[in-house]
Motif scaffolding. Structure first.
Motif, short mmCIF file in Angstrom:
data_model
loop_
_atom_site.label_atom_id
_atom_site.label_comp_id
_atom_site.label_asym_id
_atom_site.label_seq_id
_atom_site.Cartn_x
_atom_site.Cartn_y
_atom_site.Cartn_z
N ASN A 171 -16.76 -7.05 1.36
CA ASN A 171 -16.02 -6.49 2.24
C ASN A 171 -15.01 -8.81 1.98
N SER A 173 -13.11 -11.45 0.69
CA SER A 173 -11.72 -11.23 0.05
C SER A 173 -11.75 -11.84 -1.59
N ILE A 174 -11.02 -11.51 -2.67
CA ILE A 174 -11.28 -11.85 -3.75
C ILE A 174 -10.40 -13.27 -4.10
N VAL A 211 -7.28 -9.14 -12.31
CA VAL A 211 -6.91 -9.59 -10.79
C VAL A 211 -5.38 -10.15 -11.63
N ILE A 216 -2.82 -8.61 -8.78
CA ILE A 216 -3.40 -8.36 -7.76
C ILE A 216 -3.69 -9.22 -6.16
N ASP A 217 -3.06 -9.02 -4.65
CA ASP A 217 -3.52 -9.70 -4.10
C ASP A 217 -5.35 -9.79 -3.32
N THR A 218 -5.33 -11.23 -3.86
CA THR A 218 -6.27 -11.82 -3.87
C THR A 218 -6.76 -11.72 -1.76
N SER A 219 -6.01 -11.16 -1.03
CA SER A 219 -6.63 -11.18 -0.17
C SER A 219 -7.23 -9.96 0.27
N LEU A 220 -6.70 -9.41 -0.67
CA LEU A 220 -8.42 -7.93 -0.46
C LEU A 220 -9.22 -8.37 -1.28
N PRO A 221 -10.28 -6.98 -0.47
CA PRO A 221 -11.61 -7.39 -0.59
C PRO A 221 -11.90 -7.12 -1.62
N LYS A 223 -14.58 -5.87 -3.30
CA LYS A 223 -14.82 -4.57 -4.29
C LYS A 223 -14.16 -3.88 -4.80
N ARG A 224 -12.62 -4.13 -4.34
CA ARG A 224 -11.41 -3.06 -5.02
C ARG A 224 -12.05 -3.57 -6.70
#
Length: 618
Positions: A171, A173-174, A211, A216-221, A223-224
């Motif tokens: 969980n 963030s990236i 990414v 890709i939004d780097t605030s995403l977890p 695991k995405r």
């Protein structure tokens, strides 16, 4: 020491396994050894009542061993040893066993008690004198490996792994994970955990391709974008296992674990710094080769891989797997390059390999056994396309060093370039009427594997083959009768089954008279238990699991297979180093005492299992 015992000492010091014992111990054995002369026709009888037991060594002459039922066990010549059985309590089945002199023979006899003393003071030699041939063969296989025990292949992963690895929660963030990877101890890889269990992996390449390039939004977890269920390796595993996994799954890094904890990372960079493994990563070069000529230029590196594997003493099973992955890579790249020239395939198809290639047992002599399985919708025009495709691929493989099949069992032959329904008809006909020519064809295509295209075609074909075999009990009988027609050479080495005439005259074909027999037996026992495996060792293990083969027989035949394969591979390497074309034909005079002794034991194991198969399946 008397002149007689001095002669015995000099003889023992050059004889396996005494040449591996301390000289003082061998001197003691030489002083207690006695000499026995057997005239032609005389014999030594063994029974449960034997009080004086010895290890017998043939100095001159020849001995024939027969059971209480007069069945031939083996024929022995100079330097051969017998009497191992009687170093342990005699089994009822061996009561009445006899050794007959078929020539005037001179024997050296070492009392049982002194062999026991050797094993007591030097327990590492116990297996050399074990009553069970499988134990002696296992020891022989390990002996070859131990010569190179300190090579890179046998070092543990933990010795090479880097401790620079990022561990993150699924969980996180990236952005947070990327910052950790770029921290003071830069890491090219992050292992992703969920409740302390490894669930994924992210590499610096993933960060770039998954990414950055996709915005890709780097605030995403994390695991995405992680790769789930990553391949991992244990800290105590050998480096060769790491190499094999990297090649098999086309990956560049492996998390190293100890128990449930991540303790490090091993990457291709750690390995390619060592010249002995750099050539193993020629798969990467194959993958990006731009032409058939560029692939052909890599055949010397293929030979380097083979040499490294053989000299490092890794198991024949690992050697076969690595060489198979390399052949797979060459074949796939040639198919891709051919499709670039010819255009996309007009219909669905599968490129199917057979023989040693399908069994994952490729070596330097492996030729091409392949076929094309086409969609049943393929038209006549489509068939022309695939004929051109197959010819380009087969000729390309030949240029790389994988010879064209002498029996023409290749995808380039029209007969083996057929729709799926036609292939099913082939198998049905072969199994229903297994005359010689049809039995030969199904023997070639008994093991098949898809390496490119629609794997479902090959899976469907394999299912059809097995269902048809299980519905026709006559087939297994015919397969067994064919398999036991050829016997391994049980005779003394100056009476081996040798090639007569031609360039290989007076040599032993170790493929024809040993390895092929084991492969045939593996097929028979696996099929008898309705198995669908393709590898030789895994077939025997499956037969054991299903009760079709005893544990002793399974262990024995696998050890025989491993030892004979090692002898074959080392022979091939020796020929390559001499600038010769490698083959399976070995001059019996070239065998060392070590090889000669253990080969005979392996041949005896094959013969025994053939006898059991004959009774059980015919």
């Amino acid at each position: 020491m008397t002149s007689g015992s001095d002669n015995i000492l000099q003889f023992l010091l050059e004889l396996d396994p005494f040449d591996k014992l301390p000289k003082s111990m061998v001197e003691r054995l030489a002083t207690v050894a006695s000499v026995k002369y057997l005239a032609k026709g005389e014999h030594i009888a063994f029974s449960a009542l034997c009080e004086r037991r010895h290890l017998y060594i043939i100095r001159k002459g020849a001995i024939e061993q027969r059971t209480s039922l007069k069945k031939l066990r083996s024929r022995l010549g100079e330097e051969d040893q017998f009497g191992f059985t009687f170093l342990e309590p005699i089994k009822d089945s061996e009561d009445g066993y006899q050794a007959h002199a078929i020539e005037d023979s001179l024997l050296y006899l070492i009392p049982h008690a002194y062999i026991i003393e050797v094993c007591h003071h030097h327990p590492e030699f116990k297996d050399y004198f074990a009553a069970a041939a499988k134990t002696r063969l296992h020891s022989a296989v390990n002996c070859i490996a131990k010569k190179e025990e300190k090579s890179l292949f046998f070092r543990t992963v933990g010795e090479l792994a880097s401790e620079n690895i990022t561990v993150a929660d699924c969980n996180d963030s990236i952005k947070k994970v990327a910052q950790q990877m770029c921290g003071s101890q830069r890491s090219s890889c992050a292992v992703i955990l969920q409740q302390h269990a490894i669930v994924g992996i992210v590499t610096d390449r993933d960060m770039t391709h998954q990414v950055v390039s996709k915005g890709i939004d780097t605030s995403l977890p994390i695991k995405r974008v992680m790769t789930p269920n990553p391949i991992i390796i244990k800290r105590d595993d050998k480096v060769i296992q790491a190499i094999s996994l990297m090649l098999q799954y086309n990956i560049r890094c492996l998390p190293v674990v100890e128990g449930h904890n991540v303790v490090g990372l091993i990457t291709t960079t750690h390995l390619v710094h060592n010249h002995r493994t750099q050539s193993l990563f020629l798969i990467e070069k194959i993958k990006y080769a731009s032409s058939p000529n560029a692939l052909s230029a890599l055949k010397e590196e293929r030979a380097m891989v083979f040499q490294s594997l053989v000299e490092s003493g890794v198991s024949a099973e690992i050697q076969g797997q690595v060489m198979t992955m390399i052949m797979d890579a060459f074949t796939r790249r040639l198919i891709q390059l051919s499709e670039q020239v010819l255009g996309p395939p007009p219909c669905d198809y599968a490129w199917m390999v057979a023989g040693s290639h399908a069994r994952n047992e490729v070596h330097m002599l492996s030729d091409q056994d392949s076929a094309l399985v086409l969609s049943d919708k393929a038209s006549a025009a489509d068939r022309i396309y695939f004929t051109h495709l197959a010819m380009q691929v087969c000729n390309g493989l030949d240029a790389i060093g994988y010879p064209l099949c002498s029996g023409n069992y290749m995808a380039a032959a029209p007969k083996w370039n057929q729709p799926l329904s036609r292939w099913k008809e082939y198998y049905s006909k072969w199994i229903a009427s297994p005359e010689y020519n049809r039995l030969l064809s199904i023997s070639v295509f008994m093991e098949v594997r898809c390496i490119h295209g629609n794997a479902d075609f090959v899976g469907e074909l394999q299912a059809h083959m097995h269902q048809t075999i299980y519905g026709n009990p006559r087939f297994l009988k015919a397969l067994t009768r064919d398999a036991i027609e050829t016997s391994p050479p049980l005779g003394i080495f100056n009476s081996l089954v040798l090639e007569i005439g031609g360039e290989h005259s007076n040599t032993l074909n170790i493929k024809k008279f040993a390895l092929n027999l084991i492969i045939d037996l593996a097929r028979i026992y696996s099929l008898s238990a309705q198995g669908s495996q393709t590898g030789t060792e895994e077939r025997f293990r499956y037969a054991l699991e299903k009760g079709a083969l005893s544990k002793d027989s399974c262990d024995s035949i696998i050890e025989a297979f491993r030892f004979i394969t090692q002898v074959r591979l080392r022979h091939q390497l020796s020929q390559m180093k001499q600038g010769k074309i490698a083959n399976n034909n070995i001059n019996p005079d070239a065998f060392s005492s070590f090889e000669r002794k253990h080969l005979k034991e392996a041949f005896k194991i094959i013969s025994d299992l053939q006898s059991v198969a004959k009774l059980k399946f015919t």
